[in-house]
Every structure is written in C-alpha cells, then in structure tokens.
Design a protein around this motif. Sequence first.
Motif, PDB file in Angstrom:
ATOM      1  N   GLU A   4       0.832  -1.201   0.000  1.00 21.40           N
ATOM      2  CA  GLU A   4       0.000   0.000   0.000  1.00 21.40           C
ATOM      3  C   GLU A   4       0.872   1.259   0.000  1.00 21.40           C
ATOM      4  OE1 GLU A   4      -2.647   0.500   3.337  1.00 21.40           O
ATOM      5  OE2 GLU A   4      -3.825   2.022   2.268  1.00 21.40           O
ATOM      6  N   ARG A   5       1.947   1.232   0.787  1.00 22.87           N
ATOM      7  CA  ARG A   5       2.865   2.383   0.805  1.00 22.87           C
ATOM      8  C   ARG A   5       3.435   2.642  -0.590  1.00 22.87           C
ATOM      9  NH1 ARG A   5       4.284   0.704   5.889  1.00 22.87           N
ATOM     10  NH2 ARG A   5       5.889  -0.690   5.094  1.00 22.87           N
ATOM     11  N   GLN A   6       3.860   1.566  -1.235  1.00 24.72           N
ATOM     12  CA  GLN A   6       4.421   1.706  -2.596  1.00 24.72           C
ATOM     13  C   GLN A   6       3.410   2.298  -3.559  1.00 24.72           C
ATOM     14  OE1 GLN A   6       5.911  -1.888  -4.319  1.00 24.72           O
ATOM     15  NE2 GLN A   6       7.291  -2.333  -2.656  1.00 24.72           N
ATOM     16  N   LEU A   7       2.197   1.761  -3.477  1.00 17.70           N
ATOM     17  CA  LEU A   7       1.148   2.225  -4.379  1.00 17.70           C
ATOM     18  C   LEU A   7       0.841   3.698  -4.140  1.00 17.70           C
ATOM     19  CD1 LEU A   7      -1.036   1.649  -6.525  1.00 17.70           C
ATOM     20  CD2 LEU A   7      -2.567   0.968  -4.673  1.00 17.70           C
ATOM     21  N   GLN A   8       0.686   4.060  -2.859  1.00 21.27           N
ATOM     22  CA  GLN A   8       0.396   5.457  -2.531  1.00 21.27           C
ATOM     23  C   GLN A   8       1.493   6.372  -3.077  1.00 21.27           C
ATOM     24  OE1 GLN A   8      -2.300   6.594  -1.393  1.00 21.27           O
ATOM     25  NE2 GLN A   8      -3.258   5.245   0.135  1.00 21.27           N
ATOM     26  N   ALA A   9       2.743   5.930  -2.939  1.00 21.11           N
ATOM     27  CA  ALA A   9       3.863   6.743  -3.405  1.00 21.11           C
ATOM     28  C   ALA A   9       3.770   6.955  -4.911  1.00 21.11           C
ATOM     29  CB  ALA A   9       5.183   6.070  -3.051  1.00 21.11           C
ATOM     30  N   ILE A  10       3.466   5.894  -5.628  1.00 20.94           N
ATOM     31  CA  ILE A  10       3.387   6.001  -7.086  1.00 20.94           C
ATOM     32  C   ILE A  10       2.205   6.867  -7.507  1.00 20.94           C
ATOM     33  CG2 ILE A  10       2.860   4.689  -9.170  1.00 20.94           C
ATOM     34  CD1 ILE A  10       4.633   2.474  -8.043  1.00 20.94           C
ATOM     35  N   LEU A  11       1.094   6.695  -6.815  1.00 16.70           N
ATOM     36  CA  LEU A  11      -0.091   7.470  -7.174  1.00 16.70           C
ATOM     37  C   LEU A  11       0.111   8.949  -6.905  1.00 16.70           C
ATOM     38  CD1 LEU A  11      -3.051   5.213  -5.982  1.00 16.70           C
ATOM     39  CD2 LEU A  11      -2.216   5.583  -8.302  1.00 16.70           C
ATOM     40  N   SER A  12       0.827   9.273  -5.823  1.00 15.89           N
ATOM     41  CA  SER A  12       0.998  10.692  -5.517  1.00 15.89           C
ATOM     42  C   SER A  12       1.990  11.349  -6.482  1.00 15.89           C
ATOM     43  CB  SER A  12       1.427  10.894  -4.064  1.00 15.89           C
ATOM     44  OG  SER A  12       2.613  10.180  -3.839  1.00 15.89           O
TER      45      SER A  12
END
Length: 310
Positions: A200-208
Amino acid sequence: MDLVREVLKGNQRAIARMISLVENEKEKAYPYLRKLYLSSNNSLVIGVTGAPGSGKSTLIDQMIKHFREKKKSVGIIAVDPTSPFTGGAILGDRIRMMRHSLDNGVFIRSMATRGHLGGLAKSTGEVITILEASGKDVIIIETVGVGQDEVEIVKFADLVLVILVPGAGDEIQTFKAGIMEIGDIFVINKADHPETPNFERQLQAILSLGLKEKESQIPVVKTVATTGDGVNILIEKILNFENGDLQSRIEQRRKRFIRWMLEDIMKEIIYNEIRKRISDEEFNEYVEKIYEKQFDPFSLSEELIKKLIK
Ligand SMILES: Nc1nc2c(ncn2[C@@H]2O[C@H](COP(=O)(O)OP(=O)(O)OP(=O)(O)O)[C@@H](O)[C@H]2O)c(=O)[nH]1
Ligand SMILES: [Mg+2]
C-alpha cells in the motif's frame, strides 16, 4: 414476444435474446436498438480491470450483494479478451456469481472479444445500451487488464476500478502506464496477504507522483474479496463518486462513449452495405489479388466505398 417492451420491463429472457441478436445479427438488432436507446436511462457504468486472477470476479460477486442490499439492480458484462484460451475462466466467472442467477435484479453475461480491433468485445456498447434500457441501476464490466487494448474497454465506463494484489511490487513498477492513468479507485484485493501494508505504501507513493497540484488523492481501498472485508467501504466510495462533484467528468466520458459508438456503428453500416454488394466469391478473389500484389488493400477499399456513395 414484443422484444422492446419486454427488455424495458427487465425480462431476463428478453435481455438475453436481445444481446444474442446484437452479437449474431447486428443489422436485425438495429431497429430494436433505436427504440431501446431512447428509452434508456443512465446507469452507472463501472469498469473493473486487473491482472488475471487478481480477484475481479470474486470482488464483483461481493459488490453485487451490496448493491442488491441497497435495492439497486445490476448488470454484469464479463469481457474475455483471449477467449479460445481462457474458456475456463469464463466458466469460473459464471460459477462464482451463480448464487445471484436466480435474482431477477441481476443479469450476468460473458462476452468474447472475437479479435475485434481495440480488444473491445465487439458489441459492448450495444450491450450496455440494452442493460441500461432494462433499467439496471449499475452496470459492471469485468476485463483482464493485461494490455493497452483491454484497457480501452474500461475507458467507456463512468468509473474505473483497478484491482491490484500485494506482493506484486515489481508489477506496480512496470505496470502499464495506461492502467494507472485510467483508475478512479484503486483496490488492493487479497489484503489478507502479509505484504499488504508495504504494498500500500508503494502504491500510494506512485499514485501521488502522478498527481497535479491541488488534485485530491486517488482513493485506495483494501479488500478481501473472499470474505467481503472492505467491500462496504468500496461501495461507499463508488456511490460518493457518483453523487459527488465528478458529474462533469462522467458527462465527458459519456460523450466520448457516444463518439466511439457512433464511429463503430457507422463503420459497421458501411461495411455491411459493401458486403451486400459483393459475393463471398468476389471477396475471396480480391483477397487473392491482393495476395498476388495485383491490388493494394487501400485503393480497393477506397474504390468500393466510392462505388457505394455513387
Ligand atoms: N486470499 C485471497 N484470495 C482471493 C481473494 N480474492 C479472490 N481470491 C482468490 O483468487 C482466485 C482468483 O479469483 P477470481 O475472482 O477468479 O479472479 P479474476 O481476477 O476474476 O480472474 P480472471 O477472470 O481469470 O482474470 C480465486 O481462487 C479466489 O478465491 C482475496 O481477497 N484473498
Ligand atoms: Mg474473472
């Protein structure tokens, strides 16, 4: 049976017959489609895309349950992009959602893309029209998001859910840029997996990274489709989306859908008109001549269309 009237009443058998007509004899379907189109209301069309086996069908099955509890009727189109090879998957989808098959407020249909350019099941637009006319409040399109072509399908949805699974960190990095761009809500399914927080952290980082200034964060929801955990939150986000300030975006998408449908219908009609004037024999002769380089396909197509216009 008055097909149009019965479809408008939501008669399951009539809907199935109308869809078969569209798939097999589109020209015969046009007179019905004309009437159905004008009587159709706007359903919320949700595209669900994600890698094979990410849990799309299981999740949709849970979503159906929640929408039904809210007294919303649901139509499901499971698009299968590589039909000859994943025939089993279609069957799996059917079985997974089977518990809803006796419910009159749920209509489920699998469709094969049949090699149509763009990967789009050839009649998806028409099937959406039919389901809208039948009064479905929500229409869900399931498609395997493996390539750009398959991603096209969900572009015609009002709202796109991208389903990801934890432990696919590398996959995220190399994820088709397109799929990241079209997602309105990202779902981390199989959130019972221990890698979930990290993922989830990785995904959030990419999305932001992709966010423009002032743009609000793209929603990420965690679900366990097999137990139904988190699905209520997902449904809430979907309904917020529909009722929120995204109306103008939905309007834009619907106009894009109309544009695409118009193009598709026009091509279909022109092609049919030309084919009415050429026998199969003649058509095969053209193929032979093009093969022998006596003709090129560009000039031939142009010539045939010119003849038609005259
Ligand atoms: N542990 C776990 N397993 C899940 C979850 N959701 C789905 N599964 C399992 O994952 C497998 C694939 O689920 P499907 O719903 O068929 O996945 P799909 O994305 O529709 O698959 P295709 O249509 O073939 O692309 C099934 O065995 C499900 O039981 C979940 O949240 N947790
Ligand atoms: Mg599936």
